[in-house]
Design a protein around this motif. Sequence first.
Motif, mmCIF file in Angstrom:
data_model
loop_
_atom_site.group_PDB
_atom_site.id
_atom_site.type_symbol
_atom_site.label_atom_id
_atom_site.label_comp_id
_atom_site.label_asym_id
_atom_site.label_seq_id
_atom_site.Cartn_x
_atom_site.Cartn_y
_atom_site.Cartn_z
ATOM 1 N N CYS A 206 0.820 -1.213 0.000
ATOM 2 C CA CYS A 206 0.000 0.000 0.000
ATOM 3 C C CYS A 206 0.854 1.264 0.000
ATOM 4 C CB CYS A 206 -0.909 -0.006 1.227
ATOM 5 S SG CYS A 206 -2.184 1.263 1.227
ATOM 6 N N ALA A 207 2.099 1.140 0.461
ATOM 7 C CA ALA A 207 2.965 2.307 0.639
ATOM 8 C C ALA A 207 3.140 3.165 -0.622
ATOM 9 C CB ALA A 207 4.330 1.877 1.181
ATOM 10 N N PRO A 208 3.262 2.573 -1.828
ATOM 11 C CA PRO A 208 3.468 3.410 -3.018
ATOM 12 C C PRO A 208 2.389 4.470 -3.249
ATOM 13 C CG PRO A 208 4.010 1.145 -3.522
ATOM 14 C CD PRO A 208 3.397 1.132 -2.150
ATOM 15 N N VAL A 209 1.174 4.219 -2.788
ATOM 16 C CA VAL A 209 0.107 5.213 -2.932
ATOM 17 C C VAL A 209 0.467 6.499 -2.189
ATOM 18 C CG1 VAL A 209 -2.314 5.741 -2.389
ATOM 19 C CG2 VAL A 209 -1.680 3.464 -3.220
ATOM 20 N N PHE A 210 1.224 6.345 -1.115
ATOM 21 C CA PHE A 210 1.531 7.486 -0.255
ATOM 22 C C PHE A 210 2.929 8.061 -0.485
ATOM 23 C CE2 PHE A 210 -1.481 4.829 2.336
ATOM 24 C CZ PHE A 210 -2.587 5.651 2.136
ATOM 25 N N LEU A 211 3.533 7.757 -1.620
ATOM 26 C CA LEU A 211 4.867 8.285 -1.940
ATOM 27 C C LEU A 211 4.941 9.814 -1.950
ATOM 28 C CD1 LEU A 211 6.242 5.819 -4.644
ATOM 29 C CD2 LEU A 211 7.122 6.208 -2.334
ATOM 30 N N PRO A 212 3.840 10.549 -2.232
ATOM 31 C CA PRO A 212 3.935 12.010 -2.136
ATOM 32 C C PRO A 212 4.401 12.500 -0.769
ATOM 33 C CG PRO A 212 1.986 11.423 -3.386
ATOM 34 C CD PRO A 212 2.547 10.128 -2.858
ATOM 35 N N ALA A 213 4.339 11.644 0.250
ATOM 36 C CA ALA A 213 4.855 12.021 1.571
ATOM 37 C C ALA A 213 6.327 12.390 1.497
ATOM 38 C CB ALA A 213 4.654 10.870 2.558
ATOM 39 N N VAL A 214 7.051 11.768 0.572
ATOM 40 C CA VAL A 214 8.483 12.046 0.419
ATOM 41 C C VAL A 214 8.707 13.492 -0.024
ATOM 42 C CG1 VAL A 214 10.605 11.387 -0.772
ATOM 43 C CG2 VAL A 214 8.931 9.627 -0.133
ATOM 44 N N THR A 215 7.907 13.950 -0.981
ATOM 45 C CA THR A 215 8.061 15.327 -1.461
ATOM 46 C C THR A 215 7.525 16.333 -0.437
ATOM 47 O OG1 THR A 215 5.962 15.164 -2.676
ATOM 48 C CG2 THR A 215 7.964 14.633 -3.881
ATOM 49 N N ILE A 216 6.502 15.924 0.314
ATOM 50 C CA ILE A 216 5.991 16.798 1.380
ATOM 51 C C ILE A 216 7.076 17.031 2.418
ATOM 52 C CG2 ILE A 216 4.311 16.974 3.265
ATOM 53 C CD1 ILE A 216 2.424 15.245 1.535
ATOM 54 N N ASP A 217 7.731 15.954 2.830
ATOM 55 C CA ASP A 217 8.806 16.042 3.805
ATOM 56 C C ASP A 217 9.951 16.893 3.268
ATOM 57 O OD1 ASP A 217 10.131 15.383 6.251
ATOM 58 O OD2 ASP A 217 11.302 13.879 5.184
ATOM 59 N N GLY A 218 10.266 16.718 1.990
ATOM 60 C CA GLY A 218 11.351 17.488 1.383
ATOM 61 C C GLY A 218 11.062 18.974 1.382
ATOM 62 N N TYR A 219 9.823 19.339 1.075
ATOM 63 C CA TYR A 219 9.471 20.760 1.047
ATOM 64 C C TYR A 219 9.483 21.356 2.447
ATOM 65 C CZ TYR A 219 7.127 25.119 -0.078
ATOM 66 O OH TYR A 219 6.838 26.461 -0.220
ATOM 67 N N LEU B 247 13.288 11.815 -8.311
ATOM 68 C CA LEU B 247 12.811 10.512 -8.769
ATOM 69 C C LEU B 247 13.590 9.363 -8.129
ATOM 70 C CD1 LEU B 247 10.890 8.870 -10.462
ATOM 71 C CD2 LEU B 247 12.428 9.154 -12.421
ATOM 72 N N PRO B 248 14.927 9.411 -8.095
ATOM 73 C CA PRO B 248 15.652 8.321 -7.427
ATOM 74 C C PRO B 248 15.242 8.139 -5.970
ATOM 75 C CG PRO B 248 17.160 9.634 -8.739
ATOM 76 C CD PRO B 248 15.849 10.366 -8.739
ATOM 77 N N LYS B 249 14.927 9.229 -5.299
ATOM 78 C CA LYS B 249 14.506 9.133 -3.897
ATOM 79 C C LYS B 249 13.152 8.434 -3.794
ATOM 80 C CE LYS B 249 14.419 11.894 0.322
ATOM 81 N NZ LYS B 249 14.613 13.258 0.904
ATOM 82 N N LEU B 250 12.236 8.780 -4.697
ATOM 83 C CA LEU B 250 10.935 8.116 -4.705
ATOM 84 C C LEU B 250 11.081 6.619 -4.974
ATOM 85 C CD1 LEU B 250 8.688 10.642 -6.695
ATOM 86 C CD2 LEU B 250 8.597 10.158 -4.246
ATOM 87 N N ILE B 251 11.937 6.281 -5.924
ATOM 88 C CA ILE B 251 12.165 4.879 -6.257
ATOM 89 C C ILE B 251 12.762 4.131 -5.061
ATOM 90 C CG2 ILE B 251 13.503 3.316 -7.717
ATOM 91 C CD1 ILE B 251 13.254 5.389 -9.956
#
Length: 304
Positions: free
Chosen positions: A255-268, A292-296
């Motif tokens: 289920c985690a891939p659905v919530f990958l935008p959390a990575v960009t939220i944290d980065g911002y 992209l590499p971070k998301l992957i």
Amino acid sequence: MNKIFRTSCITRVGTSFCNYSTNTSSNYCLDLVKRFDYENFMAVLLLKNTSRSTALAVRSFNVELSRVTEQTSQVSTGQARLQFWDDTIEACFNTDVKKIPQHPVALEIYKAVNRSKLSKRYFKNLIKCRYDYLNRNFFITLDEMEKYSENTVSNLYYLILEGCGMLDAQSELVASHLGKAQGILNLLRGCIIARKLNFISIPQELLVKHKVSDQSILNGVSSQKLNSCVSEVAGRAYEHLQKARHLSDKLPDNCAPVFLPAVTIDGYLTKLQVVNYDIFHPSLKRKPLLWLPKLIWYKYRNKY
């Protein structure tokens, strides 16, 4: 308004396309999300097959709704455009395919609804919230800002989770928190175009508390007082991000891939802290190089 959308040639403010049959509806949605919602676009690409198709349909639908506010200065025009999408959703849940508007986003939503059995109420929530705020240009409280964020973003995650067949009590709770975090940050980032949108996203209670004028935001003027407002708003987003992440071990498998935008939220949020919460700082406009590499990497570890 009834002539804006046609079968042979669909024309909107800022976007037009004729002889639409030369390009598939799925490619249109792909390009739309890539152009106007790039951060979520990158995350959607890492989903699999039908889950990705449903997510793109939902994200493109959201782009269309969000651009209503950006492209219309008259409330009546905005209401008419949102009514079109409300009617479209009704049609998508109707068994008569002939009633579906020949609009690529509408066609993709129709396919997603029938493929994944999506819930109508989530689409309706997205439309209603936009409709309710067409004639508003500020939030009074931070709680109101949070509620708006939940209505405009969390409902997207509910739909995407349904498309992945993963919506349950725990994933819905994560989606609620992550949607609030992302929505709050989206509104904060809108400060740089506050004059264009004629909308002050930082709640009035904070502006009054820190003695910041609406005009300073419209003019894009940084100040320590404004930074204090931004810090409080960002703090609320961070709280919801942490709550979403703390529930990760209770989610269904994969289920985690659905919530990958959390990575960009944290980065911002990290970048915002580095510049002392100066929302107008030029560095906040730059895209991270290793995005992209971070998301992957996060997807590989089944984290978000």
